[in-house]
Design a protein around this motif. Structure first.
Motif, mmCIF file in Angstrom:
data_model
loop_
_atom_site.group_PDB
_atom_site.id
_atom_site.type_symbol
_atom_site.label_atom_id
_atom_site.label_comp_id
_atom_site.label_asym_id
_atom_site.label_seq_id
_atom_site.Cartn_x
_atom_site.Cartn_y
_atom_site.Cartn_z
ATOM 1 N N ILE A 1 0.817 -1.216 0.000
ATOM 2 C CA ILE A 1 0.000 0.000 0.000
ATOM 3 C C ILE A 1 0.851 1.267 0.000
ATOM 4 O O ILE A 1 0.535 2.234 -0.692
ATOM 5 N N HIS A 2 1.973 1.263 0.726
ATOM 6 C CA HIS A 2 2.816 2.466 0.746
ATOM 7 C C HIS A 2 3.433 2.729 -0.631
ATOM 8 O O HIS A 2 3.613 3.876 -1.021
ATOM 9 N N ARG A 3 3.730 1.674 -1.385
ATOM 10 C CA ARG A 3 4.256 1.851 -2.740
ATOM 11 C C ARG A 3 3.171 2.381 -3.672
ATOM 12 O O ARG A 3 3.431 3.223 -4.528
ATOM 13 N N PHE B 1 0.671 4.276 -2.815
ATOM 14 C CA PHE B 1 0.532 5.705 -2.501
ATOM 15 C C PHE B 1 1.675 6.508 -3.120
ATOM 16 O O PHE B 1 1.470 7.589 -3.662
ATOM 17 N N GLY B 2 2.880 5.984 -3.043
ATOM 18 C CA GLY B 2 4.030 6.657 -3.648
ATOM 19 C C GLY B 2 3.852 6.853 -5.141
ATOM 20 O O GLY B 2 4.145 7.927 -5.680
#
Length: 123
Positions: free
Chosen positions: A102-104, A106-107
């Motif tokens: 998920i953080h990727r 968002f990135g």
């Protein structure tokens, strides 16, 4: 950025992304490098078709990018070329079955928003 310039940017990004795809495929064929096989791996680069194809794609992408730079400011073209990161992650996901945490995700969304802000011409 007009339509012709955008198409040139897209061609540059897509050929560079394809270059990454073929380089990864070729690197996978070579296997892991260690101190005992480094020299043979370097020599085998020119004998691995996927690696040569990947380098050729990168070359085409670089030529397209150079042509783009003749008409677009570097402050627009440079950040816009970062959209290749999105394509790289998608290739990793669809071709190599890599996960997208998920953080990727968002990135990548931030990259896309940033590119839109860079190329957007306000009135």
């Amino acid at each position: 950025m007009n339509l012709q310039e955008f198409c040139l940017l897209l061609f540059s990004v897509l050929t560079s992304a394809m270059g990454q795809l073929f380089l990864k495929m070729g690197a996978t064929k070579l296997g892991k490098v260690d101190s005992g096989n480094a020299v043979s791996h370097i020599l085998n680069i020119v004998l691995t078709p996927e690696l040569m194809l990947g380098l050729s794609c990168y070359g085409l992408g670089a030529i397209a990018y150079i042509l783009l730079l003749t008409s677009v400011n570097l402050s627009v073209a440079g950040p816009s070329a970062s959209i290749i990161y999105v394509f790289s992650v998608l290739i990793g996901y669809f071709v190599f079955k890599e996960t997208i945490p998920i953080h990727r995700a968002f990135g990548l969304g931030f990259i896309v928003c940033g590119v839109i802000l860079v190329v957007w011409k306000g009135n």
